[in-house]
Design a protein around this motif. Structure first.
Motif, PDB file in Angstrom:
ATOM      1  N   TRP A  12     -17.336-100.756 -15.081  1.00 54.76           N
ATOM      2  CA  TRP A  12     -18.742-100.684 -15.495  1.00 54.76           C
ATOM      3  C   TRP A  12     -19.184-101.977 -16.180  1.00 54.76           C
ATOM      4  O   TRP A  12     -20.269-102.485 -15.951  1.00 54.76           O
ATOM      5  N   LEU A  13     -18.307-102.511 -17.033  1.00 59.02           N
ATOM      6  CA  LEU A  13     -18.622-103.726 -17.782  1.00 59.02           C
ATOM      7  C   LEU A  13     -18.397-104.994 -16.963  1.00 59.02           C
ATOM      8  O   LEU A  13     -18.836-106.066 -17.371  1.00 59.02           O
ATOM      9  N   ARG A  14     -17.683-104.856 -15.852  1.00 61.56           N
ATOM     10  CA  ARG A  14     -17.323-106.006 -15.002  1.00 61.56           C
ATOM     11  C   ARG A  14     -16.513-107.039 -15.793  1.00 61.56           C
ATOM     12  O   ARG A  14     -16.867-108.216 -15.838  1.00 61.56           O
ATOM     13  N   VAL A  15     -15.433-106.561 -16.411  1.00 61.87           N
ATOM     14  CA  VAL A  15     -14.584-107.459 -17.193  1.00 61.87           C
ATOM     15  C   VAL A  15     -13.181-107.521 -16.595  1.00 61.87           C
ATOM     16  O   VAL A  15     -12.766-106.641 -15.842  1.00 61.87           O
ATOM     17  N   ASP A  16     -12.446-108.550 -16.973  1.00 64.53           N
ATOM     18  CA  ASP A  16     -11.087-108.774 -16.507  1.00 64.53           C
ATOM     19  C   ASP A  16     -10.076-108.106 -17.427  1.00 64.53           C
ATOM     20  O   ASP A  16     -10.402-107.647 -18.512  1.00 64.53           O
ATOM     21  N   GLU A  41     -16.785 -81.622 -28.248  1.00 68.16           N
ATOM     22  CA  GLU A  41     -15.677 -82.369 -27.644  1.00 68.16           C
ATOM     23  C   GLU A  41     -15.889 -82.413 -26.136  1.00 68.16           C
ATOM     24  O   GLU A  41     -15.626 -81.441 -25.443  1.00 68.16           O
ATOM     25  N   PHE A  42     -16.396 -83.523 -25.630  1.00 69.81           N
ATOM     26  CA  PHE A  42     -16.568 -83.690 -24.192  1.00 69.81           C
ATOM     27  C   PHE A  42     -15.311 -84.292 -23.598  1.00 69.81           C
ATOM     28  O   PHE A  42     -14.528 -84.938 -24.289  1.00 69.81           O
ATOM     29  N   ASP A  43     -15.141 -84.086 -22.294  1.00 70.05           N
ATOM     30  CA  ASP A  43     -14.050 -84.738 -21.596  1.00 70.05           C
ATOM     31  C   ASP A  43     -14.621 -85.494 -20.404  1.00 70.05           C
ATOM     32  O   ASP A  43     -15.834 -85.604 -20.259  1.00 70.05           O
ATOM     33  N   GLY A  44     -13.760 -86.009 -19.568  1.00 76.03           N
ATOM     34  CA  GLY A  44     -14.182 -86.826 -18.451  1.00 76.03           C
ATOM     35  C   GLY A  44     -14.907 -86.089 -17.344  1.00 76.03           C
ATOM     36  O   GLY A  44     -15.355 -86.713 -16.380  1.00 76.03           O
ATOM     37  N   THR A  45     -15.045 -84.770 -17.460  1.00 74.53           N
ATOM     38  CA  THR A  45     -15.746 -84.022 -16.415  1.00 74.53           C
ATOM     39  C   THR A  45     -17.249 -83.950 -16.647  1.00 74.53           C
ATOM     40  O   THR A  45     -17.989 -83.581 -15.745  1.00 74.53           O
ATOM     41  N   ASN A  46     -17.714 -84.295 -17.837  1.00 74.71           N
ATOM     42  CA  ASN A  46     -19.138 -84.241 -18.130  1.00 74.71           C
ATOM     43  C   ASN A  46     -19.768 -85.596 -17.807  1.00 74.71           C
ATOM     44  O   ASN A  46     -19.584 -86.571 -18.536  1.00 74.71           O
ATOM     45  N   GLN A  47     -20.494 -85.645 -16.706  1.00 76.35           N
ATOM     46  CA  GLN A  47     -21.046 -86.905 -16.221  1.00 76.35           C
ATOM     47  C   GLN A  47     -22.100 -87.494 -17.156  1.00 76.35           C
ATOM     48  O   GLN A  47     -22.228 -88.708 -17.276  1.00 76.35           O
ATOM     49  N   LEU A  48     -22.854 -86.654 -17.828  1.00 75.42           N
ATOM     50  CA  LEU A  48     -23.865 -87.144 -18.762  1.00 75.42           C
ATOM     51  C   LEU A  48     -23.205 -87.794 -19.985  1.00 75.42           C
ATOM     52  O   LEU A  48     -23.635 -88.848 -20.447  1.00 75.42           O
ATOM     53  N   ALA A  49     -22.158 -87.176 -20.482  1.00 74.33           N
ATOM     54  CA  ALA A  49     -21.408 -87.758 -21.597  1.00 74.33           C
ATOM     55  C   ALA A  49     -20.777 -89.083 -21.176  1.00 74.33           C
ATOM     56  O   ALA A  49     -20.776 -90.055 -21.939  1.00 74.33           O
ATOM     57  N   LYS A  50     -20.255 -89.136 -19.958  1.00 79.04           N
ATOM     58  CA  LYS A  50     -19.678 -90.374 -19.430  1.00 79.04           C
ATOM     59  C   LYS A  50     -20.720 -91.475 -19.385  1.00 79.04           C
ATOM     60  O   LYS A  50     -20.486 -92.601 -19.839  1.00 79.04           O
ATOM     61  N   LEU A  51     -21.885 -91.156 -18.812  1.00 77.64           N
ATOM     62  CA  LEU A  51     -22.948 -92.147 -18.697  1.00 77.64           C
ATOM     63  C   LEU A  51     -23.376 -92.640 -20.072  1.00 77.64           C
ATOM     64  O   LEU A  51     -23.571 -93.836 -20.287  1.00 77.64           O
ATOM     65  N   TYR A  52     -23.523 -91.728 -21.015  1.00 72.49           N
ATOM     66  CA  TYR A  52     -23.916 -92.110 -22.371  1.00 72.49           C
ATOM     67  C   TYR A  52     -22.919 -93.117 -22.946  1.00 72.49           C
ATOM     68  O   TYR A  52     -23.311 -94.166 -23.467  1.00 72.49           O
ATOM     69  N   CYS A  53     -21.645 -92.816 -22.841  1.00 79.12           N
ATOM     70  CA  CYS A  53     -20.625 -93.713 -23.388  1.00 79.12           C
ATOM     71  C   CYS A  53     -20.601 -95.049 -22.658  1.00 79.12           C
ATOM     72  O   CYS A  53     -20.443 -96.099 -23.288  1.00 79.12           O
ATOM     73  N   VAL A  55     -23.165 -96.535 -21.160  1.00 74.88           N
ATOM     74  CA  VAL A  55     -24.358 -97.292 -21.564  1.00 74.88           C
ATOM     75  C   VAL A  55     -24.146 -97.903 -22.950  1.00 74.88           C
ATOM     76  O   VAL A  55     -24.469 -99.073 -23.173  1.00 74.88           O
ATOM     77  N   LEU A  56     -23.586 -97.121 -23.867  1.00 68.94           N
ATOM     78  CA  LEU A  56     -23.306 -97.670 -25.197  1.00 68.94           C
ATOM     79  C   LEU A  56     -22.297 -98.814 -25.121  1.00 68.94           C
ATOM     80  O   LEU A  56     -22.489 -99.858 -25.755  1.00 68.94           O
ATOM     81  N   CYS A  57     -21.235 -98.628 -24.356  1.00 71.59           N
ATOM     82  CA  CYS A  57     -20.228 -99.686 -24.217  1.00 71.59           C
ATOM     83  C   CYS A  57     -20.858-100.963 -23.675  1.00 71.59           C
ATOM     84  O   CYS A  57     -20.589-102.054 -24.180  1.00 71.59           O
ATOM     85  N   ALA A  58     -21.690-100.839 -22.656  1.00 70.32           N
ATOM     86  CA  ALA A  58     -22.327-102.022 -22.067  1.00 70.32           C
ATOM     87  C   ALA A  58     -23.237-102.707 -23.075  1.00 70.32           C
ATOM     88  O   ALA A  58     -23.218-103.935 -23.213  1.00 70.32           O
ATOM     89  N   ASP A  59     -24.007-101.918 -23.797  1.00 67.23           N
ATOM     90  CA  ASP A  59     -24.911-102.507 -24.791  1.00 67.23           C
ATOM     91  C   ASP A  59     -24.122-103.217 -25.877  1.00 67.23           C
ATOM     92  O   ASP A  59     -24.439-104.341 -26.257  1.00 67.23           O
ATOM     93  N   VAL A  75     -32.015-100.508 -24.259  1.00 67.78           N
ATOM     94  CA  VAL A  75     -31.346 -99.257 -23.883  1.00 67.78           C
ATOM     95  C   VAL A  75     -31.699 -98.100 -24.795  1.00 67.78           C
ATOM     96  O   VAL A  75     -31.260 -96.984 -24.581  1.00 67.78           O
ATOM     97  N   ARG A  76     -32.508 -98.344 -25.806  1.00 68.61           N
ATOM     98  CA  ARG A  76     -32.837 -97.294 -26.780  1.00 68.61           C
ATOM     99  C   ARG A  76     -33.378 -96.023 -26.118  1.00 68.61           C
ATOM    100  O   ARG A  76     -32.931 -94.926 -26.418  1.00 68.61           O
ATOM    101  N   PHE A  77     -34.331 -96.145 -25.209  1.00 72.91           N
ATOM    102  CA  PHE A  77     -34.902 -94.962 -24.560  1.00 72.91           C
ATOM    103  C   PHE A  77     -33.835 -94.203 -23.792  1.00 72.91           C
ATOM    104  O   PHE A  77     -33.764 -92.976 -23.871  1.00 72.91           O
ATOM    105  N   THR A  78     -32.993 -94.919 -23.062  1.00 74.55           N
ATOM    106  CA  THR A  78     -31.941 -94.275 -22.276  1.00 74.55           C
ATOM    107  C   THR A  78     -30.987 -93.496 -23.156  1.00 74.55           C
ATOM    108  O   THR A  78     -30.728 -92.318 -22.917  1.00 74.55           O
ATOM    109  N   VAL A  79     -30.472 -94.133 -24.202  1.00 81.81           N
ATOM    110  CA  VAL A  79     -29.498 -93.434 -25.037  1.00 81.81           C
ATOM    111  C   VAL A  79     -30.141 -92.306 -25.833  1.00 81.81           C
ATOM    112  O   VAL A  79     -29.508 -91.269 -26.044  1.00 81.81           O
ATOM    113  N   GLN A  80     -31.378 -92.463 -26.248  1.00 80.87           N
ATOM    114  CA  GLN A  80     -32.040 -91.378 -26.972  1.00 80.87           C
ATOM    115  C   GLN A  80     -32.281 -90.181 -26.056  1.00 80.87           C
ATOM    116  O   GLN A  80     -32.106 -89.037 -26.468  1.00 80.87           O
ATOM    117  N   SER A  81     -32.672 -90.436 -24.825  1.00 76.93           N
ATOM    118  CA  SER A  81     -32.904 -89.343 -23.872  1.00 76.93           C
ATOM    119  C   SER A  81     -31.621 -88.592 -23.557  1.00 76.93           C
ATOM    120  O   SER A  81     -31.587 -87.359 -23.558  1.00 76.93           O
TER     121      SER A  81
END
Length: 96
Positions: A12-16, A41-53, A55-59, A75-81
């Motif tokens: 996602w971050l496009r890093v080495d 407690e979310f796990d890797g099956t919740n796609q919305l939780a994944k996306l949130y994390c 987006v935060l990591c990228a920011d 990204v404020r609107f995205t993470v708040q939503s």
């Protein structure tokens, strides 16, 4: 349980591989941030939780000089939503 894997976060971050340590820190911080905000407690099956994390990591990765502050304006609107969805759509006993 972890929401993100190191590999998907790096993709996602496009890093080495030489940035694994910083990516692990960002990944862990995003997951902790989400858990503290919604007390679920979310796990890797919740796609919305994944996306949130992701987006935060990228920011945080792109704005390392601002870590510890609110998400950037771009990204404020995205993470708040997404946070609103996660706070209101899940019971704290639901892990999915």
């Amino acid at each position: 349980m972890a929401i993100l894997t190191l590999e998907e976060t790096k993709m996602w971050l496009r890093v080495d591989d030489d940035e694994d340590d910083i990516v692990e820190i960002l990944k862990g911080a995003a997951e902790t941030y989400l858990h503290n905000a919604v007390d679920v407690e979310f796990d890797g099956t919740n796609q919305l939780a994944k996306l949130y994390c992701l987006v935060l990591c990228a920011d945080w990765y792109e704005n390392r000089d601002l870590i510890g502050q609110q998400p950037s304006e771009k990204v404020r609107f995205t993470v708040q939503s997404i946070m609103t969805q996660l706070q209101n759509a899940y019971d704290p006993t639901d892990t999915g």
